[in-house]
Motif scaffolding. Structure first.
Motif, PDB file in Angstrom:
ATOM      1  N   GLY A   1      30.683  62.402  40.617  1.00 44.93           N
ATOM      2  CA  GLY A   1      31.555  63.438  40.096  1.00 44.93           C
ATOM      3  C   GLY A   1      33.033  63.167  40.282  1.00 44.93           C
ATOM      4  N   PHE A   2      33.373  62.260  41.178  1.00 40.86           N
ATOM      5  CA  PHE A   2      34.776  61.910  41.355  1.00 40.86           C
ATOM      6  C   PHE A   2      35.089  60.703  40.480  1.00 40.86           C
ATOM      7  N   ILE A   3      36.109  60.840  39.629  1.00 40.61           N
ATOM      8  CA  ILE A   3      36.424  59.736  38.721  1.00 40.61           C
ATOM      9  C   ILE A   3      37.510  58.871  39.349  1.00 40.61           C
ATOM     10  N   ALA A   4      37.116  57.686  39.808  1.00 41.72           N
ATOM     11  CA  ALA A   4      38.061  56.807  40.498  1.00 41.72           C
ATOM     12  C   ALA A   4      38.877  56.004  39.510  1.00 41.72           C
ATOM     13  N   VAL A   5      38.245  55.613  38.422  1.00 41.88           N
ATOM     14  CA  VAL A   5      38.934  54.873  37.365  1.00 41.88           C
ATOM     15  C   VAL A   5      38.601  55.573  36.054  1.00 41.88           C
ATOM     16  N   ASP A   6      39.650  55.981  35.329  1.00 37.64           N
ATOM     17  CA  ASP A   6      39.444  56.876  34.198  1.00 37.64           C
ATOM     18  C   ASP A   6      39.929  56.235  32.901  1.00 37.64           C
ATOM     19  N   ARG A   7      39.005  55.751  32.098  1.00 37.94           N
ATOM     20  CA  ARG A   7      39.281  55.187  30.768  1.00 37.94           C
ATOM     21  C   ARG A   7      40.509  54.269  30.761  1.00 37.94           C
ATOM     22  N   VAL A   8      40.449  53.237  31.579  1.00 36.93           N
ATOM     23  CA  VAL A   8      41.585  52.323  31.675  1.00 36.93           C
ATOM     24  C   VAL A   8      41.485  51.244  30.597  1.00 36.93           C
ATOM     25  N   ASP A   9      42.561  51.119  29.809  1.00 37.05           N
ATOM     26  CA  ASP A   9      42.662  50.025  28.843  1.00 37.05           C
ATOM     27  C   ASP A   9      43.722  49.055  29.346  1.00 37.05           C
ATOM     28  N   LEU A  10      43.267  47.867  29.679  1.00 39.44           N
ATOM     29  CA  LEU A  10      44.214  46.862  30.170  1.00 39.44           C
ATOM     30  C   LEU A  10      44.190  45.681  29.218  1.00 39.44           C
ATOM     31  N   LYS A  11      45.329  45.059  29.055  1.00 39.77           N
ATOM     32  CA  LYS A  11      45.378  43.787  28.323  1.00 39.77           C
ATOM     33  C   LYS A  11      46.224  42.835  29.153  1.00 39.77           C
ATOM     34  N   ILE A  12      45.595  41.800  29.659  1.00 42.66           N
ATOM     35  CA  ILE A  12      46.338  40.827  30.461  1.00 42.66           C
ATOM     36  C   ILE A  12      46.626  39.620  29.577  1.00 42.66           C
ATOM     37  N   ARG A  13      47.908  39.324  29.382  1.00 48.15           N
ATOM     38  CA  ARG A  13      48.274  38.186  28.544  1.00 48.15           C
ATOM     39  C   ARG A  13      48.158  36.886  29.318  1.00 48.15           C
ATOM     40  N   ARG A  14      47.660  35.879  28.625  1.00 46.09           N
ATOM     41  CA  ARG A  14      47.474  34.565  29.239  1.00 46.09           C
ATOM     42  C   ARG A  14      48.801  34.001  29.742  1.00 46.09           C
ATOM     43  N   GLY A  15      48.759  33.394  30.942  1.00 46.04           N
ATOM     44  CA  GLY A  15      49.934  32.713  31.476  1.00 46.04           C
ATOM     45  C   GLY A  15      50.973  33.616  32.113  1.00 46.04           C
ATOM     46  N   THR A  16      50.633  34.904  32.283  1.00 48.50           N
ATOM     47  CA  THR A  16      51.611  35.808  32.882  1.00 48.50           C
ATOM     48  C   THR A  16      51.182  36.203  34.290  1.00 48.50           C
ATOM     49  N   ILE A  17      52.118  36.785  35.014  1.00 47.27           N
ATOM     50  CA  ILE A  17      51.792  37.426  36.279  1.00 47.27           C
ATOM     51  C   ILE A  17      51.865  38.927  36.029  1.00 47.27           C
ATOM     52  N   HIS A  18      50.741  39.578  36.196  1.00 47.13           N
ATOM     53  CA  HIS A  18      50.630  40.987  35.852  1.00 47.13           C
ATOM     54  C   HIS A  18      50.370  41.770  37.139  1.00 47.13           C
TER      55      HIS A  18
ATOM     56  N   ASP B   1      43.986  35.693  20.946  1.00 46.90           N
ATOM     57  CA  ASP B   1      43.944  34.489  21.784  1.00 46.90           C
ATOM     58  C   ASP B   1      44.859  34.589  22.996  1.00 46.90           C
ATOM     59  N   ASP B   2      45.893  35.378  22.840  1.00 47.70           N
ATOM     60  CA  ASP B   2      46.849  35.529  23.917  1.00 47.70           C
ATOM     61  C   ASP B   2      46.329  36.367  25.060  1.00 47.70           C
ATOM     62  N   ILE B   3      45.270  37.129  24.769  1.00 45.59           N
ATOM     63  CA  ILE B   3      44.748  38.041  25.785  1.00 45.59           C
ATOM     64  C   ILE B   3      43.605  37.360  26.525  1.00 45.59           C
ATOM     65  N   ILE B   4      43.768  37.187  27.841  1.00 41.04           N
ATOM     66  CA  ILE B   4      42.717  36.529  28.613  1.00 41.04           C
ATOM     67  C   ILE B   4      41.686  37.555  29.096  1.00 41.04           C
ATOM     68  N   LEU B   5      42.186  38.728  29.471  1.00 41.40           N
ATOM     69  CA  LEU B   5      41.282  39.753  29.979  1.00 41.40           C
ATOM     70  C   LEU B   5      41.633  41.092  29.352  1.00 41.40           C
ATOM     71  N   GLU B   6      40.622  41.773  28.897  1.00 42.56           N
ATOM     72  CA  GLU B   6      40.872  43.068  28.275  1.00 42.56           C
ATOM     73  C   GLU B   6      39.808  44.057  28.746  1.00 42.56           C
ATOM     74  N   THR B   7      40.239  45.286  29.043  1.00 41.98           N
ATOM     75  CA  THR B   7      39.252  46.325  29.327  1.00 41.98           C
ATOM     76  C   THR B   7      39.426  47.422  28.293  1.00 41.98           C
ATOM     77  N   ARG B   8      38.285  48.003  27.887  1.00 43.64           N
ATOM     78  CA  ARG B   8      38.333  49.113  26.937  1.00 43.64           C
ATOM     79  C   ARG B   8      37.611  50.312  27.542  1.00 43.64           C
ATOM     80  N   GLY B   9      38.370  51.322  27.825  1.00 45.06           N
ATOM     81  CA  GLY B   9      37.785  52.558  28.346  1.00 45.06           C
ATOM     82  C   GLY B   9      37.036  52.384  29.653  1.00 45.06           C
ATOM     83  N   LEU B  10      37.537  51.492  30.501  1.00 40.76           N
ATOM     84  CA  LEU B  10      36.852  51.206  31.764  1.00 40.76           C
ATOM     85  C   LEU B  10      36.852  52.444  32.667  1.00 40.76           C
TER      86      LEU B  10
END
Lengths: 254, 326
Positions: free
Chosen positions: A18-35, A3-12
């Motif tokens: 052929g050029f990998i601009a974003v490589d398997r990014v896992d992000l977890k943005i907690r609610r109410g924070t400045i990230h 519940d605390d996580i507002i936005l999450e990416t898995r392996g984005l």
């Protein structure tokens, strides 16, 4: 606690021919924070933003907003869910007045946006709310000015007012202080801190003064991948980060 | 709560002054048009009025939606054929024939719009041009259009059952009423909640998307409205000249409406009207130049784009604004 996580990416992941601009990014943005999302030029920060707001389709990976999979949704729908972004270059509607700029964001709630037979004055009911938002960013006296005539710093604050008008759950700010003078940077920094109350902010930022001052969590990207993550004190003393990034950051800061 | 001076704008846009200017200009225009048939040959003014409405419809899309269609002749011409066919073969009264023409263009606008709106800029222009060429060949080949001959001697009939359109003066004021209704509708569209969103999309589409607007739908709506109004002009023109012909679906007609709009002032309210009258007047009086006329027209276009890009009305308004400000 999911519940605390507002936005999450898995392996984005985002690949451009052929050029990998974003490589398997896992992000977890907690609610109410400045990230903050930082990293050297070309690290994939803005591409990540474009993926999160669906301005670019992801090659693979999943994006979850409030536990809901939004990976396949389009940009306007993601905005309607409450993820509102700003752009790296100022994004105002230059030939509309400052008031109209904010009103465009409020207007959709009236449900008359397709009513081509209705008078424009039917939008005047939104003026009080728009003026209140302008007051908050100290632009009220410019309400009738064409947005294109505003000074650069004021355009950026107008953008924040327009974004706020959407009452976003999650604000994504792409380099909100880039190209600004010292005074404007402090102004915007305080403004972000102010508007972040009761919502979540994810920002790309180069200015370490801003990042260290207001951000709770910092994710460092390098060549499209997450290098490290943590509070400013931990990140800024991480030797890898210093090597990859802080050299330039020190220069930018000083 | 706020001190009055806080309301005082800085370098402001004065909405009240703009509305006043539009009202005055509209009154002047109406006085001129009401008196015109007593001074000038009425059929000439009617022709110009039809083109003025056509250009205004085109300007709605280009000037306020930021979309350059290079195939708008298909809406003018198709509506002409539909109206002429409805009046001549089905025997419909003129008001219904005109509505049928507009409806045909509106439907065509939906089909073309759905295909074209997915692309932007030059690609959008190319798709509209290509589809307009297909419509042209359809009109050339289809049996009901009369091929090279077109549909001739279209009956004018009685408008609403009591206005005898065989009387030129009656016809003139009916055409003026149609033009005025179309013009006012376009004015309202521009100054509506929808118009606000449309302008926002023209100014910065990614930003409009990020505010939750599904911009393709707004662009499609603008395209369909523009097509329908261009159709209104084409249908009216067919009744005035009692003729629907290939000229009106030809690609050069699509070019002409671009020229009218740019010459008069793209994105202004009155520019397309002025542009249409200027071009039609030139066509009439320079017709004896023959093929030199096309060259004259081309030269005017080049001068317009190079020297006064805002067009006649655009430059005039900028000058007035500067005078008021300074």
């Amino acid at each position: 606690m999911t519940d605390d996580i507002i936005l999450e990416t898995r392996g984005l992941t985002k690949e451009f021919k052929g050029f990998i601009a974003v490589d398997r990014v896992d992000l977890k943005i907690r609610r109410g924070t400045i990230h903050a999302l930082i990293g050297p030029n070309g690290a994939g920060k803005t591409t990540t933003f474009n993926l999160l707001t669906k301005f670019l389709p992801a090659t693979s990976g999943t994006i979850l907003f409030n536990g809901h999979d939004i990976t396949r949704e389009n940009a306007a729908d993601v905005a309607r869910r409450g993820i509102i972004r700003s752009f790296q270059i100022s994004a105002v509607f230059p030939n509309l007045t400052v008031l109209e700029n904010v009103r465009i964001a409020l207007q959709r709630s009236l449900g008359t946006s397709f009513h081509f037979w209705k008078s424009e004055s039917s939008l005047d009911t939104l003026n009080d709310r728009a003026l209140a938002l302008l007051e908050r960013v100290d632009l009220r006296r410019f309400a009738q000015t064409h947005a294109g005539e505003l000074a650069y710093g004021r355009k950026r604050t107008l953008e924040i007012a327009t974004t706020l008008a959407m009452e976003p759950e999650l604000m994504l700010l792409d380099e909100p202080t880039s190209g600004m003078g010292h005074e404007d940077v402090d102004l915007v920094k305080n403004l972000i801190k102010d508007v972040a109350k009761g919502r979540t902010v994810l920002m790309v930022e180069h200015n370490m003064g801003v990042v260290s001052g207001i951000c709770d969590t910092i994710t460092v990207l390098q060549r499209g991948a997450v290098l490290t993550e943590g509070p400013y004190a931990a990140v800024s003393t991480n030797p890898q980060v210093i090597e990859a990034y802080m050299g330039t950051a020190e220069a930018a800061h000083g | 709560m706020a001190a009055p001076d806080q309301y005082q704008p800085h370098a402001s846009r004065d909405d009240a002054a703009e509305a006043r200017y539009h009202r005055r200009a509209f009154l002047v225009m109406m006085v001129l048009f009401i008196g015109a048939p007593f001074v000038v040959y009425p059929v000439f003014v009617m022709k110009a009025l039809c083109f003025a409405l056509f250009a205004c419809a085109f300007n709605l899309l280009l000037g306020f939606g930021g979309l350059l269609s290079f195939g708008h002749a298909m809406f003018l011409g198709m509506a002409g054929y539909a109206a002429a066919h409805a009046a001549k073969v089905w025997g419909l009264p003129p008001e219904l024939a005109i509505l049928a023409g507009s409806a045909a263009s509106t439907v065509l606008g939906v089909v073309v719009g759905l295909l074209a709106i997915r692309r932007q800029g030059i690609y959008f222009a190319m798709i509209t041009l290509a589809l307009a060429q297909m419509v042209f060949f359809f009109c050339l080949q289809a049996p009901f259009t009369g091929g090279e001959d077109g549909i001739q001697s279209v009956p004018r009939g009685r408008f609403l059952g009591f206005l005898d359109l065989s009387n030129t003066m009656v016809l003139y004021y009916v055409v003026l009423a149609i033009f005025t209704a179309g013009f006012l509708l376009i004015y309202r569209i521009i100054h509506s909640p929808f118009g606000q969103v449309l302008k926002a999309i023209r100014e910065n589409e990614p930003r409009a998307i990020s505010l939750g607007y599904r911009t393709e739908r707004y662009k499609l709506a603008a395209f369909v409205l523009s097509a329908g109004l261009a159709g209104l002009a084409g249908a009216t023109k067919a009744l005035v000249f009692q003729l629907a012909s290939l000229t009106d679906v030809h690609w050069s007609m699509s070019g002409e409406v671009v020229l009218m709009t740019l010459l008069g002032g793209m994105g202004t309210i009155f520019g397309p009207v002025v542009g249409a009258f200027a071009i039609i007047t030139m066509e009439n009086y320079l017709a004896e130049l023959g093929s030199w006329f096309t060259i004259t027209q081309g030269a005017i276009f080049v001068v317009c784009v190079l020297a006064f890009r805002r067009g006649i009305i655009g430059e005039l308004e900028a000058w007035l604004r500067k005078r008021r400000g300074g």
